[in-house]
Design a protein around this motif. Structure first.
Motif, PDB file in Angstrom:
ATOM      1  N   VAL A  25       0.773  -1.613   0.227  1.00  0.00           N
ATOM      2  CA  VAL A  25       0.212   0.196   0.155  1.00  0.00           C
ATOM      3  C   VAL A  25       1.074   0.979  -0.014  1.00  0.00           C
ATOM      4  O   VAL A  25       1.725   1.569   0.784  1.00  0.00           O
ATOM      5  N   ASP A  26       0.533   2.181  -0.961  1.00  0.00           N
ATOM      6  CA  ASP A  26       1.861   3.054  -0.370  1.00  0.00           C
ATOM      7  C   ASP A  26       0.883   4.013  -0.204  1.00  0.00           C
ATOM      8  O   ASP A  26      -0.094   4.586  -0.504  1.00  0.00           O
ATOM      9  N   VAL A  27       1.361   4.687   0.811  1.00  0.00           N
ATOM     10  CA  VAL A  27       0.931   5.554   1.992  1.00  0.00           C
ATOM     11  C   VAL A  27      -0.031   7.300   1.201  1.00  0.00           C
ATOM     12  O   VAL A  27      -0.748   8.025   1.512  1.00  0.00           O
ATOM     13  N   ARG A  28       1.521   7.312  -0.332  1.00  0.00           N
ATOM     14  CA  ARG A  28       1.025   8.720  -0.398  1.00  0.00           C
ATOM     15  C   ARG A  28      -0.231   8.631  -1.615  1.00  0.00           C
ATOM     16  O   ARG A  28      -0.412   9.671  -1.469  1.00  0.00           O
ATOM     17  N   ASP A  29      -0.410   7.595  -1.925  1.00  0.00           N
ATOM     18  CA  ASP A  29      -1.700   7.253  -3.014  1.00  0.00           C
ATOM     19  C   ASP A  29      -2.782   7.217  -1.921  1.00  0.00           C
ATOM     20  O   ASP A  29      -3.958   7.619  -2.574  1.00  0.00           O
ATOM     21  N   ASP A  30      -2.620   6.288  -0.987  1.00  0.00           N
ATOM     22  CA  ASP A  30      -3.882   5.545  -0.100  1.00  0.00           C
ATOM     23  C   ASP A  30      -4.000   5.705   0.807  1.00  0.00           C
ATOM     24  O   ASP A  30      -4.915   5.359   1.340  1.00  0.00           O
ATOM     25  N   GLY A  31      -3.346   6.872   1.676  1.00  0.00           N
ATOM     26  CA  GLY A  31      -2.658   6.903   3.114  1.00  0.00           C
ATOM     27  C   GLY A  31      -3.194   5.168   3.485  1.00  0.00           C
ATOM     28  O   GLY A  31      -2.378   3.946   2.804  1.00  0.00           O
ATOM     29  N   VAL A  32      -3.256   5.349   5.104  1.00  0.00           N
ATOM     30  CA  VAL A  32      -3.327   3.994   5.755  1.00  0.00           C
ATOM     31  C   VAL A  32      -3.560   4.644   6.439  1.00  0.00           C
ATOM     32  O   VAL A  32      -5.144   5.033   6.889  1.00  0.00           O
ATOM     33  N   PRO A  33      -5.547   3.404   6.800  1.00  0.00           N
ATOM     34  CA  PRO A  33      -6.574   3.138   7.324  1.00  0.00           C
ATOM     35  C   PRO A  33      -6.147   3.878   8.304  1.00  0.00           C
ATOM     36  O   PRO A  33      -5.170   3.640   9.565  1.00  0.00           O
ATOM     37  N   GLU A  34      -7.629   4.066   9.572  1.00  0.00           N
ATOM     38  CA  GLU A  34      -6.868   5.257  10.812  1.00  0.00           C
ATOM     39  C   GLU A  34      -7.169   3.690  11.663  1.00  0.00           C
ATOM     40  O   GLU A  34      -6.291   4.086  12.911  1.00  0.00           O
ATOM     41  N   GLU A  35      -7.906   3.013  12.064  1.00  0.00           N
ATOM     42  CA  GLU A  35      -7.425   1.935  12.794  1.00  0.00           C
ATOM     43  C   GLU A  35      -6.607   1.363  12.263  1.00  0.00           C
ATOM     44  O   GLU A  35      -5.797   0.933  13.870  1.00  0.00           O
ATOM     45  N   ILE A  36      -5.114   0.917  11.484  1.00  0.00           N
ATOM     46  CA  ILE A  36      -3.542   0.764  11.580  1.00  0.00           C
ATOM     47  C   ILE A  36      -3.079   2.069  11.958  1.00  0.00           C
ATOM     48  O   ILE A  36      -1.862   1.426  12.863  1.00  0.00           O
ATOM     49  N   LEU A  37      -3.467   3.260  11.812  1.00  0.00           N
ATOM     50  CA  LEU A  37      -2.226   3.712  12.733  1.00  0.00           C
ATOM     51  C   LEU A  37      -2.773   4.233  14.024  1.00  0.00           C
ATOM     52  O   LEU A  37      -1.497   4.044  15.038  1.00  0.00           O
ATOM     53  N   LYS A  38      -4.032   3.947  14.361  1.00  0.00           N
ATOM     54  CA  LYS A  38      -4.171   3.940  16.263  1.00  0.00           C
ATOM     55  C   LYS A  38      -3.860   2.501  16.570  1.00  0.00           C
ATOM     56  O   LYS A  38      -2.628   3.080  17.400  1.00  0.00           O
ATOM     57  N   ARG A  39      -2.966   1.530  15.772  1.00  0.00           N
ATOM     58  CA  ARG A  39      -2.738   0.426  16.610  1.00  0.00           C
ATOM     59  C   ARG A  39      -1.062   1.140  16.458  1.00  0.00           C
ATOM     60  O   ARG A  39      -0.447   0.280  17.067  1.00  0.00           O
ATOM     61  N   ALA A  40      -0.232   1.071  15.771  1.00  0.00           N
ATOM     62  CA  ALA A  40       0.848   1.745  15.058  1.00  0.00           C
ATOM     63  C   ALA A  40       0.988   2.877  16.259  1.00  0.00           C
ATOM     64  O   ALA A  40       2.462   2.109  16.309  1.00  0.00           O
ATOM     65  N   LEU A  41       0.580   3.533  16.490  1.00  0.00           N
ATOM     66  CA  LEU A  41       0.548   4.474  17.598  1.00  0.00           C
ATOM     67  C   LEU A  41       1.164   3.656  18.876  1.00  0.00           C
ATOM     68  O   LEU A  41       1.840   3.804  19.548  1.00  0.00           O
ATOM     69  N   GLY A  42      -0.532   3.116  18.637  1.00  0.00           N
ATOM     70  CA  GLY A  42       0.174   2.183  19.929  1.00  0.00           C
ATOM     71  C   GLY A  42       0.989   1.534  20.506  1.00  0.00           C
ATOM     72  O   GLY A  42       1.378   1.094  21.465  1.00  0.00           O
ATOM     73  N   ARG A  43       1.308   1.271  19.446  1.00  0.00           N
ATOM     74  CA  ARG A  43       2.413   0.096  19.303  1.00  0.00           C
ATOM     75  C   ARG A  43       3.858   0.683  19.539  1.00  0.00           C
ATOM     76  O   ARG A  43       4.753   0.120  19.853  1.00  0.00           O
ATOM     77  N   GLN A  73      -1.956  11.495   9.759  1.00  0.00           N
ATOM     78  CA  GLN A  73      -3.882  11.537   8.370  1.00  0.00           C
ATOM     79  C   GLN A  73      -3.395  12.312   7.388  1.00  0.00           C
ATOM     80  O   GLN A  73      -3.964  11.946   6.610  1.00  0.00           O
ATOM     81  N   THR A  74      -3.050  13.998   7.840  1.00  0.00           N
ATOM     82  CA  THR A  74      -3.118  14.882   6.925  1.00  0.00           C
ATOM     83  C   THR A  74      -1.509  14.253   5.852  1.00  0.00           C
ATOM     84  O   THR A  74      -1.697  14.602   5.283  1.00  0.00           O
ATOM     85  N   HIS A  75      -0.530  14.435   7.036  1.00  0.00           N
ATOM     86  CA  HIS A  75       0.197  14.150   5.925  1.00  0.00           C
ATOM     87  C   HIS A  75       0.704  12.692   5.971  1.00  0.00           C
ATOM     88  O   HIS A  75       2.365  12.125   6.933  1.00  0.00           O
ATOM     89  N   PRO A  76       0.405  11.264   5.029  1.00  0.00           N
ATOM     90  CA  PRO A  76       1.014  10.576   5.310  1.00  0.00           C
ATOM     91  C   PRO A  76       2.686   9.462   5.336  1.00  0.00           C
ATOM     92  O   PRO A  76       2.890   8.423   6.108  1.00  0.00           O
ATOM     93  N   THR A  77       3.233  10.905   4.232  1.00  0.00           N
ATOM     94  CA  THR A  77       4.687  10.418   4.036  1.00  0.00           C
ATOM     95  C   THR A  77       5.020  10.953   5.118  1.00  0.00           C
ATOM     96  O   THR A  77       6.739  10.389   5.431  1.00  0.00           O
ATOM     97  N   LEU A  78       4.811  11.678   6.421  1.00  0.00           N
ATOM     98  CA  LEU A  78       5.193  11.339   7.455  1.00  0.00           C
ATOM     99  C   LEU A  78       5.933   9.856   8.501  1.00  0.00           C
ATOM    100  O   LEU A  78       6.918   9.963   9.516  1.00  0.00           O
ATOM    101  N   MET A  79       5.284   9.392   7.861  1.00  0.00           N
ATOM    102  CA  MET A  79       5.621   8.069   8.676  1.00  0.00           C
ATOM    103  C   MET A  79       6.564   7.117   8.553  1.00  0.00           C
ATOM    104  O   MET A  79       7.016   7.039   7.359  1.00  0.00           O
ATOM    105  N   LYS A  80       7.249   6.872  10.001  1.00  0.00           N
ATOM    106  CA  LYS A  80       8.590   5.837   9.247  1.00  0.00           C
ATOM    107  C   LYS A  80       8.126   4.692   8.959  1.00  0.00           C
ATOM    108  O   LYS A  80       7.101   3.883   8.953  1.00  0.00           O
TER     109      LYS A  80
END
Length: 104
Positions: A25-43, A73-80
């Protein structure tokens, strides 16, 4: 397994080559689902936000002060990258430790 990253990222390319069966999944094109972001931030906590990136350097002080979830969510390319999701297990990056955990 799902690999969240950027198609132009060299590290993501290495991970994709080593994991040919992973869904990409290309985060620039498709983003990351909110539930995945929340889990990843928790982890991974604040380590999920790449504060060394060009995107981070281009943010205003007000944007940098925002909640990490809002930033990603605003800038998905910020994700490591890459963020690897295999069921309930998540890995961040393509470090030797991650590769060892995946059997490489």
């Amino acid at each position: 397994m799902i690999l969240y990253g950027l198609k132009t990222c060299d590290t993501c390319r290495k991970a994709r080559k080593a994991l040919p069966d992973a869904d990409f999944v290309d985060v620039r094109d498709d983003g990351v689902p909110e539930e995945i972001l929340k889990r990843a931030l928790g982890r991974f906590g604040p380590a999920l936000v790449n504060t060394r990136s060009t995107t981070w350097r281009d943010l205003s002080e007000a944007e940098r002060a925002n909640d990490p979830l809002a930033q990603l969510q605003t800038h998905p390319t910020l994700m490591k990258r890459p963020l690897l999701v295999a069921g309930d297990t998540m890995y961040l990056g393509w470090t030797p430790d991650v590769r060892r955990s995946l059997g490489f």
